[in-house]
Scaffold this active site. Structure first.
Site, mmCIF file in Angstrom:
data_model
loop_
_atom_site.group_PDB
_atom_site.id
_atom_site.type_symbol
_atom_site.label_atom_id
_atom_site.label_comp_id
_atom_site.label_asym_id
_atom_site.label_seq_id
_atom_site.Cartn_x
_atom_site.Cartn_y
_atom_site.Cartn_z
ATOM 1 N N LYS A 10 0.736 -1.163 -0.103
ATOM 2 C CA LYS A 10 0.000 0.140 -0.117
ATOM 3 C C LYS A 10 0.812 1.333 -0.025
ATOM 4 O O LYS A 10 0.560 2.305 -0.847
ATOM 5 C CB LYS A 10 -0.921 -0.084 1.191
ATOM 6 N N ASN A 11 1.781 1.243 0.936
ATOM 7 C CA ASN A 11 2.517 2.506 0.965
ATOM 8 C C ASN A 11 3.501 3.035 -0.278
ATOM 9 O O ASN A 11 4.145 4.090 -0.195
ATOM 10 C CB ASN A 11 3.254 2.560 2.537
ATOM 11 N N CYS A 30 -5.526 8.490 8.910
ATOM 12 C CA CYS A 30 -5.793 7.940 10.122
ATOM 13 C C CYS A 30 -5.243 8.933 11.065
ATOM 14 O O CYS A 30 -4.219 9.597 10.942
ATOM 15 C CB CYS A 30 -4.818 6.620 10.521
ATOM 16 N N ARG A 70 0.396 14.653 12.639
ATOM 17 C CA ARG A 70 0.978 14.456 11.121
ATOM 18 C C ARG A 70 0.889 15.822 10.480
ATOM 19 O O ARG A 70 0.164 15.910 9.477
ATOM 20 C CB ARG A 70 -0.209 13.714 10.736
ATOM 21 N N ARG A 93 -9.251 -0.034 3.659
ATOM 22 C CA ARG A 93 -8.302 1.073 3.043
ATOM 23 C C ARG A 93 -7.031 0.603 2.954
ATOM 24 O O ARG A 93 -6.151 0.808 1.726
ATOM 25 C CB ARG A 93 -7.948 2.289 3.893
ATOM 26 N N ASP A 149 3.999 0.630 12.249
ATOM 27 C CA ASP A 149 2.452 0.071 11.679
ATOM 28 C C ASP A 149 2.256 -1.120 12.054
ATOM 29 O O ASP A 149 1.194 -1.858 11.993
ATOM 30 C CB ASP A 149 2.550 0.190 10.205
#
Ligand code: UD1
Length: 418
Positions: free
Chosen positions: A22-23, A116, A121, A397, A305
């Protein structure tokens, strides 16, 4: 409303195939607009974050063709237009369009990204990087206008080895005049994957994967074919699930070296693993796991994560274990729900102390964010009785076909619409 319902305590056996990262994907899709030609990316995971970025491509009039095998992105007729907040707020990684649009058109207009709620952030390091390259940043409430007459290579030192800032600066610098050096760059494998993609298109980037990245600006990027690396966080989540409920559970299509911080902890706890070139098998469930401590850190340290799913495993270790979160200030939102399931955990400042082993009993819990959601799935698979998870959009997601993958190895897990 979608919910996930799990009937726990089923033994998991067989093979889970890991999807594309994903990242990496969420940066590769915006990076693809830096060329005017076609980019073909394969091993793209089918997750809602991918869909959200493809929606932004459509807003920018970029042609997107999706098949099961690949994502073909053609920006030949692209227009540089404002990316409205309703698109940017769907995910954190929408901010990669800032770097990519700035790199291509020297102008980007968009809004603060979503994602999230695991901490404040901020994006100050991204913006400082753009400014160092010669851009002017104007912000009005949530809107950001980043523009430059000319982008010029610069020496940029990141105060924090931020994944997002490293990639975003790379995207903006690829076509800048002269040479850019990013010092204290983040070293995550996803950054290497994005740099390889850009180099496949004709960029001149060296040092990705180290703390000094050098980017020599080029005028033009061309078409290319690229493959997304396997998702180390998805693989790590399934390894943890395997340690909780697995018996000969093979996690396939992964890169074991990307997860050494996790696997060395699993081995320290007494979990038996068989490691191959591109797989790890959890051989069986041990009744007595040793307690341990983890502290999250930038790559190659223990990934933040995986901290939340790993906490679930520590509820099954003998004695006191500690989890210290150093990256995100708000990443213990899964703890109250683990306590509802029966875990014994105290949180003080940025450290959670877990006393185990404790039996977990199914109840209703919430996926407060993506990886907290993964922790709830892991806990539900372990717990007796039925666990119901709400806010599952977070999980969808980031985990491709999670229900199907777990069902195939013996889990009783359902996605329901209520
Ligand atoms: C990425 C990952 C996320 C992971 C995180 C850390 C993606 C899409 N997401 O997030 O899953 O948890 O790396 O491994 O790849 N910071 C600042 N100013 C900035 C940028 C960051 O202070 O401008 C701080 C953050 O608040 C945080 C730390 O730096 O405390 C690390 O953040 P960063 O590496 O940027 O995380 P993301 O790229 O957002």
């Amino acid at each position: 409303m979608k919910i996930i319902e799990i009937e726990g305590q089923k033994e998991l056996t067989g093979t889970i195939r890991v999807s594309g990262a994903k990242n990496a994907t969420v940066a590769l899709i915006p990076a693809a607009i830096l060329t005017d030609e076609e980019a073909t990316i394969c091993n793209v995971p089918e997750i809602t974050d991918t869909e959200a970025l493809c929606e932004i491509l459509e807003v920018l009039n970029v042609k997107v063709n999706r098949s099961t095998e690949s994502l073909v992105i053609n920006p030949k007729d692209m227009i540089n237009t404002e990316i409205e907040e309703k698109y940017s707020k769907k995910l954190r990684a929408s901010y990669y369009f800032m770097g990519a649009l700035l790199g291509k058109y020297k102008k980007a207009v968009m809004y603060f990204p979503g994602g999230c709620s695991i901490g404040a952030r901020p994006i100050d390091l991204h913006l400082k990087g753009f400014e160092a390259l010669g851009a002017k940043v104007t912000s009005n409430k949530n809107q950001y206008i980043v523009e430059a007459e000319e982008l010029k290579g610069a020496n940029i030192y990141l105060d924090i080895a931020s994944v997002g800032a490293t990639i975003n600066i790379m995207l903006a610098a690829v076509k800048a005049k002269g040479t850019t050096i990013i010092d204290n760059a983040a070293k995550e494998p996803e950054i290497v994957n994005v740099a390889t993609f850009l180099n496949n298109m004709g960029a001149k980037i060296t040092g990705a994967g180290t703390s000094r990245i050098k980017i020599v600006g080029v005028n033009k990027l061309h078409k290319c074919f690229h493959e997304v690396i396997p998702d180390r966080i998805e693989a790590g989540t399934y390894l943890i699930i395997g340690a909780l409920c697995g018996n000969n559970l093979k996690i396939d299509n992964m890169i074991p070296e990307h997860l050494e911080a996790l696997t060395s902890k699993l081995e320290e706890m007494g979990i038996e693993l068989e490691k191959g070139i591109d797989y790890i098998t959890i051989l069986g469930k041990n009744e007595k796991y040793k307690n341990t401590n983890i502290k999250t850190a930038v790559y190659p340290g223990f990934p933040t994560d995986l901290q939340q799913p790993f906490t679930v495993l520590l509820t099954q270790a003998n004695g006191k274990s500690k989890v210290t979160e150093t990256i995100w200030e708000n990443r213990f939102m899964h703890i109250p729900y683990l306590k509802d399931l029966g875990a014994d955990i105290e949180v003080k400042n940025q450290t959670a102390t877990i006393l185990g082993p404790t039996e977990l009993k199914g109840t209703q819990v919430v996926a407060t964010d993506l990886r907290a959601g993964a922790a709830m799935v892991a806990a539900g698979l372990l717990a007796s009785g039925t666990t119901t998870i709400t806010n599952v959009e977070h999980i969808l997601r980031g985990y491709e076909n999670i229900i199907e993958k777990l069902t195939d190895v013996g889990a009783k897990i359902k996605l329901k619409e209520i």
